[in-house]
Design a protein around this motif. Structure first.
Motif, PDB file in Angstrom:
ATOM      1  N   ALA A  12     -11.687  -7.487   0.826  1.00  0.00           N
ATOM      2  CA  ALA A  12     -10.258  -7.770   1.004  1.00  0.00           C
ATOM      3  C   ALA A  12     -10.011  -8.486   2.329  1.00  0.00           C
ATOM      4  CB  ALA A  12      -9.453  -6.482   0.954  1.00  0.00           C
ATOM      5  N   ILE A  13     -10.681  -8.063   3.382  1.00  0.00           N
ATOM      6  CA  ILE A  13     -10.512  -8.701   4.692  1.00  0.00           C
ATOM      7  C   ILE A  13     -10.985 -10.154   4.644  1.00  0.00           C
ATOM      8  CG2 ILE A  13     -11.281  -8.672   7.095  1.00  0.00           C
ATOM      9  CD1 ILE A  13      -9.364  -6.474   6.569  1.00  0.00           C
ATOM     10  N   VAL A  14     -12.164 -10.379   4.060  1.00  0.00           N
ATOM     11  CA  VAL A  14     -12.715 -11.740   3.986  1.00  0.00           C
ATOM     12  C   VAL A  14     -11.818 -12.625   3.115  1.00  0.00           C
ATOM     13  CG1 VAL A  14     -14.672 -13.092   3.123  1.00  0.00           C
ATOM     14  CG2 VAL A  14     -15.073 -11.018   4.454  1.00  0.00           C
ATOM     15  N   ALA A  15     -11.352 -12.088   1.986  1.00  0.00           N
ATOM     16  CA  ALA A  15     -10.480 -12.868   1.104  1.00  0.00           C
ATOM     17  C   ALA A  15      -9.156 -13.188   1.796  1.00  0.00           C
ATOM     18  CB  ALA A  15     -10.232 -12.104  -0.191  1.00  0.00           C
ATOM     19  N   ALA A  16      -8.649 -12.258   2.579  1.00  0.00           N
ATOM     20  CA  ALA A  16      -7.398 -12.514   3.296  1.00  0.00           C
ATOM     21  C   ALA A  16      -7.591 -13.599   4.363  1.00  0.00           C
ATOM     22  CB  ALA A  16      -6.892 -11.229   3.935  1.00  0.00           C
ATOM     23  N   LEU A  17      -8.749 -13.612   5.010  1.00  0.00           N
ATOM     24  CA  LEU A  17      -9.024 -14.633   6.022  1.00  0.00           C
ATOM     25  C   LEU A  17      -9.080 -16.036   5.413  1.00  0.00           C
ATOM     26  CD1 LEU A  17     -11.708 -12.889   8.256  1.00  0.00           C
ATOM     27  CD2 LEU A  17      -9.345 -13.392   8.835  1.00  0.00           C
ATOM     28  N   PHE A  18      -9.579 -16.118   4.183  1.00  0.00           N
ATOM     29  CA  PHE A  18      -9.678 -17.417   3.528  1.00  0.00           C
ATOM     30  C   PHE A  18      -8.431 -17.777   2.730  1.00  0.00           C
ATOM     31  CE2 PHE A  18     -14.324 -16.574   3.982  1.00  0.00           C
ATOM     32  CZ  PHE A  18     -14.592 -17.651   4.807  1.00  0.00           C
ATOM     33  N   GLY A  19      -7.450 -16.891   2.688  1.00  0.00           N
ATOM     34  CA  GLY A  19      -6.181 -17.205   2.054  1.00  0.00           C
ATOM     35  C   GLY A  19      -6.092 -16.904   0.573  1.00  0.00           C
ATOM     36  N   PHE A  20      -6.992 -16.111   0.053  1.00  0.00           N
ATOM     37  CA  PHE A  20      -6.932 -15.729  -1.356  1.00  0.00           C
ATOM     38  C   PHE A  20      -6.104 -14.453  -1.471  1.00  0.00           C
ATOM     39  CE2 PHE A  20     -11.106 -17.888  -1.017  1.00  0.00           C
ATOM     40  CZ  PHE A  20     -10.792 -18.991  -1.778  1.00  0.00           C
ATOM     41  N   GLY A  21      -4.797 -14.590  -1.554  1.00  0.00           N
ATOM     42  CA  GLY A  21      -3.892 -13.438  -1.534  1.00  0.00           C
ATOM     43  C   GLY A  21      -4.076 -12.490  -2.698  1.00  0.00           C
ATOM     44  N   GLY A  22      -4.237 -13.033  -3.901  1.00  0.00           N
ATOM     45  CA  GLY A  22      -4.383 -12.177  -5.086  1.00  0.00           C
ATOM     46  C   GLY A  22      -5.657 -11.364  -5.055  1.00  0.00           C
ATOM     47  N   ILE A  23      -6.744 -12.016  -4.672  1.00  0.00           N
ATOM     48  CA  ILE A  23      -8.031 -11.319  -4.598  1.00  0.00           C
ATOM     49  C   ILE A  23      -7.989 -10.270  -3.488  1.00  0.00           C
ATOM     50  CG2 ILE A  23     -10.489 -11.595  -4.095  1.00  0.00           C
ATOM     51  CD1 ILE A  23     -10.292 -14.375  -5.350  1.00  0.00           C
ATOM     52  N   ALA A  24      -7.381 -10.619  -2.365  1.00  0.00           N
ATOM     53  CA  ALA A  24      -7.309  -9.686  -1.238  1.00  0.00           C
ATOM     54  C   ALA A  24      -6.493  -8.452  -1.597  1.00  0.00           C
ATOM     55  CB  ALA A  24      -6.714 -10.369  -0.018  1.00  0.00           C
ATOM     56  N   SER A  25      -5.360  -8.657  -2.256  1.00  0.00           N
ATOM     57  CA  SER A  25      -4.533  -7.493  -2.602  1.00  0.00           C
ATOM     58  C   SER A  25      -5.208  -6.646  -3.667  1.00  0.00           C
ATOM     59  CB  SER A  25      -3.150  -7.944  -3.062  1.00  0.00           C
ATOM     60  OG  SER A  25      -3.244  -8.662  -4.273  1.00  0.00           O
ATOM     61  N   GLY A  26      -5.908  -7.281  -4.595  1.00  0.00           N
ATOM     62  CA  GLY A  26      -6.634  -6.517  -5.616  1.00  0.00           C
ATOM     63  C   GLY A  26      -7.759  -5.698  -5.022  1.00  0.00           C
ATOM     64  N   ALA A  27      -8.540  -6.309  -4.139  1.00  0.00           N
ATOM     65  CA  ALA A  27      -9.649  -5.592  -3.509  1.00  0.00           C
ATOM     66  C   ALA A  27      -9.130  -4.482  -2.598  1.00  0.00           C
ATOM     67  CB  ALA A  27     -10.521  -6.549  -2.721  1.00  0.00           C
ATOM     68  N   ALA A  28      -8.030  -4.737  -1.908  1.00  0.00           N
ATOM     69  CA  ALA A  28      -7.457  -3.698  -1.041  1.00  0.00           C
ATOM     70  C   ALA A  28      -6.932  -2.539  -1.876  1.00  0.00           C
ATOM     71  CB  ALA A  28      -6.349  -4.290  -0.192  1.00  0.00           C
ATOM     72  N   GLY A  29      -6.338  -2.839  -3.019  1.00  0.00           N
ATOM     73  CA  GLY A  29      -5.853  -1.772  -3.899  1.00  0.00           C
ATOM     74  C   GLY A  29      -6.990  -0.918  -4.431  1.00  0.00           C
ATOM     75  N   ILE A  30      -8.075  -1.563  -4.832  1.00  0.00           N
ATOM     76  CA  ILE A  30      -9.239  -0.815  -5.320  1.00  0.00           C
ATOM     77  C   ILE A  30      -9.836   0.027  -4.200  1.00  0.00           C
ATOM     78  CG2 ILE A  30     -11.606  -1.066  -6.178  1.00  0.00           C
ATOM     79  CD1 ILE A  30     -10.630  -3.550  -7.699  1.00  0.00           C
TER      80      ILE A  30
END
Length: 58
Positions: A12-30
């Motif tokens: 989630a942290i890496v996805a948020a750094l690269f701007g992938f909001g949907g992936i970041a929120s999904g990974a953070a939720g999991i």
């Protein structure tokens, strides 16, 4: 299980750094769900061990 939660948190942290909001929120939720499941199982293990009560050996 805690290892999986940490892994999804890092994803989630890496996805948020690269701007992938949907992936970041999904990974953070999991990661959040897995962390709370781990926490509940840990508390259940502590309570069951306390109820079982292993006294000192004589």
């Amino acid at each position: 299980m805690l290892g999986w939660a940490i892994t999804f948190f890092i994803v989630a942290i890496v996805a948020a750094l690269f701007g992938f909001g949907g992936i970041a929120s999904g990974a953070a939720g999991i990661a959040k769900i897995l962390f709370f499941i781990f926490l509940v199982l840990f508390v259940i293990a502590l309570v069951s061990n306390a109820v079982r009560g292993r006294g000192p050996k004589l």
